[in-house]
Design a protein around this motif. Structure first.
Motif, mmCIF file in Angstrom:
data_model
loop_
_atom_site.group_PDB
_atom_site.id
_atom_site.type_symbol
_atom_site.label_atom_id
_atom_site.label_comp_id
_atom_site.label_asym_id
_atom_site.label_seq_id
_atom_site.Cartn_x
_atom_site.Cartn_y
_atom_site.Cartn_z
ATOM 1 N N UNK A 1 0.823 -1.222 0.000
ATOM 2 C CA UNK A 1 0.000 0.000 0.000
ATOM 3 C C UNK A 1 0.851 1.263 0.000
ATOM 4 N N UNK A 2 2.072 1.189 0.514
ATOM 5 C CA UNK A 2 2.989 2.323 0.364
ATOM 6 C C UNK A 2 3.225 2.598 -1.121
ATOM 7 N N UNK A 3 3.374 1.529 -1.886
ATOM 8 C CA UNK A 3 3.670 1.628 -3.306
ATOM 9 C C UNK A 3 2.438 1.941 -4.143
ATOM 10 N N UNK A 4 1.290 1.418 -3.745
ATOM 11 C CA UNK A 4 0.038 1.633 -4.483
ATOM 12 C C UNK A 4 -1.126 1.476 -3.505
ATOM 13 N N UNK A 5 -1.857 2.546 -3.234
ATOM 14 C CA UNK A 5 -2.933 2.481 -2.239
ATOM 15 C C UNK A 5 -4.134 1.642 -2.668
ATOM 16 N N UNK A 6 -4.142 1.134 -3.895
ATOM 17 C CA UNK A 6 -5.280 0.373 -4.399
ATOM 18 C C UNK A 6 -5.183 -1.131 -4.186
ATOM 19 N N UNK A 7 -4.156 -1.603 -3.455
ATOM 20 C CA UNK A 7 -4.114 -3.020 -3.086
ATOM 21 C C UNK A 7 -5.288 -3.305 -2.161
ATOM 22 N N UNK A 8 -6.011 -4.378 -2.429
ATOM 23 C CA UNK A 8 -7.162 -4.756 -1.607
ATOM 24 C C UNK A 8 -7.171 -6.265 -1.375
ATOM 25 N N UNK A 9 -7.893 -6.652 -0.341
ATOM 26 C CA UNK A 9 -8.134 -8.061 -0.065
ATOM 27 C C UNK A 9 -9.422 -8.451 -0.781
ATOM 28 N N UNK A 10 -9.369 -9.557 -1.499
ATOM 29 C CA UNK A 10 -10.512 -10.011 -2.276
ATOM 30 C C UNK A 10 -11.727 -10.254 -1.389
ATOM 31 N N UNK A 11 -12.899 -10.138 -1.990
ATOM 32 C CA UNK A 11 -14.146 -10.552 -1.368
ATOM 33 C C UNK A 11 -14.611 -11.804 -2.097
ATOM 34 N N UNK A 12 -14.966 -12.847 -1.348
ATOM 35 C CA UNK A 12 -15.407 -14.094 -1.972
ATOM 36 C C UNK A 12 -16.785 -13.910 -2.606
ATOM 37 N N UNK A 13 -17.173 -14.867 -3.441
ATOM 38 C CA UNK A 13 -18.503 -14.829 -4.051
ATOM 39 C C UNK A 13 -19.604 -14.848 -3.002
ATOM 40 N N UNK A 14 -19.312 -15.418 -1.830
ATOM 41 C CA UNK A 14 -20.293 -15.471 -0.736
ATOM 42 C C UNK A 14 -20.303 -14.184 0.089
ATOM 43 N N UNK A 15 -19.438 -13.223 -0.268
ATOM 44 C CA UNK A 15 -19.435 -11.929 0.414
ATOM 45 C C UNK A 15 -18.478 -11.800 1.585
ATOM 46 N N UNK A 16 -17.615 -12.785 1.791
ATOM 47 C CA UNK A 16 -16.642 -12.733 2.886
ATOM 48 C C UNK A 16 -15.333 -12.110 2.417
ATOM 49 N N UNK A 17 -14.655 -11.387 3.296
ATOM 50 C CA UNK A 17 -13.293 -10.937 3.010
ATOM 51 C C UNK A 17 -12.392 -12.165 3.009
ATOM 52 N N UNK A 18 -11.479 -12.246 2.049
ATOM 53 C CA UNK A 18 -10.621 -13.422 1.918
ATOM 54 C C UNK A 18 -9.253 -13.167 2.542
ATOM 55 N N UNK A 19 -9.300 -12.812 3.834
ATOM 56 C CA UNK A 19 -8.101 -12.691 4.652
ATOM 57 C C UNK A 19 -8.213 -13.737 5.736
ATOM 58 N N UNK A 20 -8.270 -13.288 7.000
ATOM 59 C CA UNK A 20 -8.498 -14.237 8.093
ATOM 60 C C UNK A 20 -9.885 -14.848 7.933
ATOM 61 N N UNK A 21 -9.963 -16.187 8.084
ATOM 62 C CA UNK A 21 -11.245 -16.887 8.016
ATOM 63 C C UNK A 21 -11.441 -17.735 9.259
ATOM 64 N N UNK A 22 -12.661 -17.737 9.767
ATOM 65 C CA UNK A 22 -13.006 -18.713 10.795
ATOM 66 C C UNK A 22 -13.025 -20.085 10.133
ATOM 67 N N UNK A 23 -12.940 -21.131 10.922
ATOM 68 C CA UNK A 23 -12.984 -22.491 10.383
ATOM 69 C C UNK A 23 -14.301 -22.717 9.634
ATOM 70 N N UNK A 24 -15.412 -22.217 10.177
ATOM 71 C CA UNK A 24 -16.717 -22.400 9.523
ATOM 72 C C UNK A 24 -16.790 -21.679 8.181
ATOM 73 N N UNK A 25 -16.332 -20.428 8.131
ATOM 74 C CA UNK A 25 -16.342 -19.688 6.864
ATOM 75 C C UNK A 25 -15.406 -20.355 5.868
ATOM 76 N N UNK A 26 -14.247 -20.793 6.321
ATOM 77 C CA UNK A 26 -13.295 -21.462 5.435
ATOM 78 C C UNK A 26 -13.930 -22.695 4.795
ATOM 79 N N UNK A 27 -14.644 -23.481 5.585
ATOM 80 C CA UNK A 27 -15.323 -24.666 5.050
ATOM 81 C C UNK A 27 -16.414 -24.260 4.064
#
Length: 145
Positions: A52-78
């Motif tokens: 983000x220092x280099x480019x402020x437009x880096x983002x974490x993906x959102x899954x098709x189910x609407x979850x952020x694809x960073x840290x996941x609970x075990x249930x969301x991961x499944x």
């Protein structure tokens, strides 16, 4: 509350947590910035901050189910079909891209590797190549797929 090992310059927990919470078992928000006392989470955000220092437009993906694809609970991961031993559930992974750009996974990964080299942790990364986005984790050893 433990003293943070690392405080992110650019990221909040809500941007990274699958449920967009301001706290999970690996990180918490203070003044809108992610704090962690976990070494692998800290290494991930050292890299993400440099991106983000280099480019402020880096983002974490959102899954098709609407979850952020960073840290996941075990249930969301499944639910999203993640590997049962996913680094997402261990607080040290994110699926990322640069918003508004049409980059190849190779170009994205090369930028991540350059950021990791600046911290001396390029040999601790798992990187998955998925076309217009990549998976990155700070697993502690090198892996590519």
């Amino acid at each position: 509350m433990n003293k943070p090992l690392y405080i992110s310059k650019h990221w909040s927990v809500t941007e990274w947590d699958c449920l967009q919470r301001s706290r999970n078992e690996y990180a918490w928000d203070e003044n809108g910035r992610l704090c962690t006392d976990d070494e692998k989470t800290a290494n991930l955000f050292k890299i993400l901050d440099m991106l983000r220092d280099w480019d402020p437009n880096w983002v974490i993906n959102t899954t098709n189910a609407g979850y952020k694809s960073g840290y996941r609970t075990v249930d969301v991961n499944a639910e999203v079909g993640g590997d049962p031993h996913s680094y997402h559930t261990r607080g040290c992974a994110a699926d990322i891209h640069i918003s508004g750009q049409d980059d190849t996974d190779t170009a994205l990964a090369d930028t991540v590797i350059a950021a990791a080299k600046a911290w001396g942790i390029e040999d601790q990364l798992g990187i998955g190549y998925y076309g217009d986005w990549i998976h990155v984790d700070t697993r502690g050893y090198s892996s590519r797929w």
